[in-house]
Design a protein around this motif. Sequence first.
Motif, PDB file in Angstrom:
ATOM      1  N   GLY A   1      58.574 100.424  55.016  1.00 46.62           N
ATOM      2  CA  GLY A   1      58.509 100.714  53.593  1.00 46.62           C
ATOM      3  C   GLY A   1      58.550  99.501  52.698  1.00 46.62           C
ATOM      4  O   GLY A   1      58.640  99.632  51.472  1.00 46.62           O
ATOM      5  N   VAL A   2      58.482  98.309  53.304  1.00 44.05           N
ATOM      6  CA  VAL A   2      58.460  97.058  52.549  1.00 44.05           C
ATOM      7  C   VAL A   2      57.322  96.196  53.086  1.00 44.05           C
ATOM      8  O   VAL A   2      57.179  96.028  54.305  1.00 44.05           O
ATOM      9  N   ALA A   3      56.502  95.658  52.197  1.00 45.01           N
ATOM     10  CA  ALA A   3      55.378  94.831  52.619  1.00 45.01           C
ATOM     11  C   ALA A   3      55.883  93.439  52.997  1.00 45.01           C
ATOM     12  O   ALA A   3      56.380  92.701  52.147  1.00 45.01           O
ATOM     13  N   GLU A   4      55.736  93.091  54.269  1.00 47.54           N
ATOM     14  CA  GLU A   4      56.138  91.756  54.709  1.00 47.54           C
ATOM     15  C   GLU A   4      54.953  90.802  54.840  1.00 47.54           C
ATOM     16  O   GLU A   4      55.132  89.603  55.038  1.00 47.54           O
ATOM     17  N   VAL A   5      53.729  91.329  54.685  1.00 48.16           N
ATOM     18  CA  VAL A   5      52.524  90.499  54.728  1.00 48.16           C
ATOM     19  C   VAL A   5      51.908  90.473  53.334  1.00 48.16           C
ATOM     20  O   VAL A   5      51.744  91.521  52.697  1.00 48.16           O
ATOM     21  N   ARG A   6      51.581  89.262  52.875  1.00 44.84           N
ATOM     22  CA  ARG A   6      51.000  89.118  51.535  1.00 44.84           C
ATOM     23  C   ARG A   6      49.960  88.004  51.542  1.00 44.84           C
ATOM     24  O   ARG A   6      50.205  86.918  52.039  1.00 44.84           O
ATOM     25  N   HIS A   7      48.779  88.306  50.994  1.00 41.64           N
ATOM     26  CA  HIS A   7      47.718  87.316  50.907  1.00 41.64           C
ATOM     27  C   HIS A   7      47.040  87.427  49.544  1.00 41.64           C
ATOM     28  O   HIS A   7      46.935  88.526  48.982  1.00 41.64           O
ATOM     29  N   VAL A   8      46.562  86.296  49.035  1.00 42.58           N
ATOM     30  CA  VAL A   8      45.681  86.313  47.872  1.00 42.58           C
ATOM     31  C   VAL A   8      44.284  86.640  48.385  1.00 42.58           C
ATOM     32  O   VAL A   8      43.636  85.806  49.022  1.00 42.58           O
ATOM     33  N   LEU A   9      43.836  87.856  48.134  1.00 41.02           N
ATOM     34  CA  LEU A   9      42.548  88.298  48.659  1.00 41.02           C
ATOM     35  C   LEU A   9      41.381  87.746  47.853  1.00 41.02           C
ATOM     36  O   LEU A   9      40.363  87.323  48.416  1.00 41.02           O
TER      37      LEU A   9
END
Length: 433
Positions: free
Chosen positions: A141-149
Amino acid sequence: MDASAVFARFVALVGSVAVAIRHSSDGPRPPAYGLKPTIPGPKPQGAIPTLKMPTAKGWENRRTPVAAPGLRVNAFATGLTHPRQVYILPNGDVLVAESMGESGNPKTVFDHAMTATMKRARASGESPNRIILLRDADGDGVAEVRHVLLENVRQPYGMVFLNDTLYVGASDALLAFPYELGQTKITAQGRKLMSMKPGGHWTRNLIANKDGTKIYVAVGSLSNIGDAGMEAEIDRACIFEYDIAAGTHRLFAGGLRNPVGMAWEPTTQTLHTVVNERDGLGDETPPDYLTSVVDGGFYGWPYCYWDRTIDERVPQDAGKVAVALQPDFALGGHTASLGLCWLPEGALPGYPAGMAIGQHGSWNRSKLSGYKLTFVAFENGKPVGMPRDILTGFLSPDESHSYGRPVGVAHAADGSVLMADDVGDVIWRVTGA
């Protein structure tokens, strides 16, 4: 503090005092909600329109929004930069458009006050102009992956993925980028499919039809009530239909001052939108609204509003007024209802099928309104009853500051409801308790 800033703060203070005086004898008014709202008669505000907005504070000391009984809320992602819209890809990845209203060049006394107020509320400034990809790979329930798309798109807002193409609604164009699911960076140049006029109401939301052949593009007006003349409003205050195969677009519906959120009601396959109505006629006059949108429909702006009530400030077009359609459901005056998402029955425990609505909150009434994630139930393809809150607690009790402001809403792949908060810089996640 430089002289222009001092001047702007002075004007804002004068405006707030004038507002308090103007409304001191108004007394309580019933809110304009529902199928048959009570809408007070217009009270044109003259040269000093209402200007009241809380200072942006953000969330501190583990404070969160307040979930309705039977629900719980957690931060799906934090530390974003003015997140406005949320879109769920078929593989469950979450796209977030980070964008903001651009600061213009103030010309009048009110422009200076408005500019200062919007900056204080973090409603305008330097737009991030990017799309972020979030991924909850472990399902907690928590986003651990993040990218500037995607970067360097002018005020991106709406997003649609179809046939290995990501469509993006920028303030000045409908753009198409080649994209494969799972990809975390788009470097290819986008194709411009349709030009649009930036400025004014700048959000350009998108939604596709069921078979993925057409994209609907929501475009707000340049001004409040056609202040610069109706020529400046050509191809604005409307929803366009873009035909992907033909590469052409046409006007689908007009007279919609600022349509933002769009969603399909699945039993009738009818397009719905939430619309921000005009300013300067009073706290509840006229209400923002949720409505079905019919092909070729005209919804009144700027000539009239709810039940074909004439706006006496506007040069009239009797023919347009005669065909103006009645909106379906009033959402309260100046609630700034921006986000819209269909939720099937049971998506949230105890909630029937209906529409979740992100109400960004007012800046232009004596008693603030909105600042919540609310819900309107549907039966037989139509809205019923009165709104029911999902999340509240975005506004301080004394209305001096906001912890957050709700914007876009989406039904995530895991069944939760995600909502962008552009003051708190958070994506909130709502589930059963």
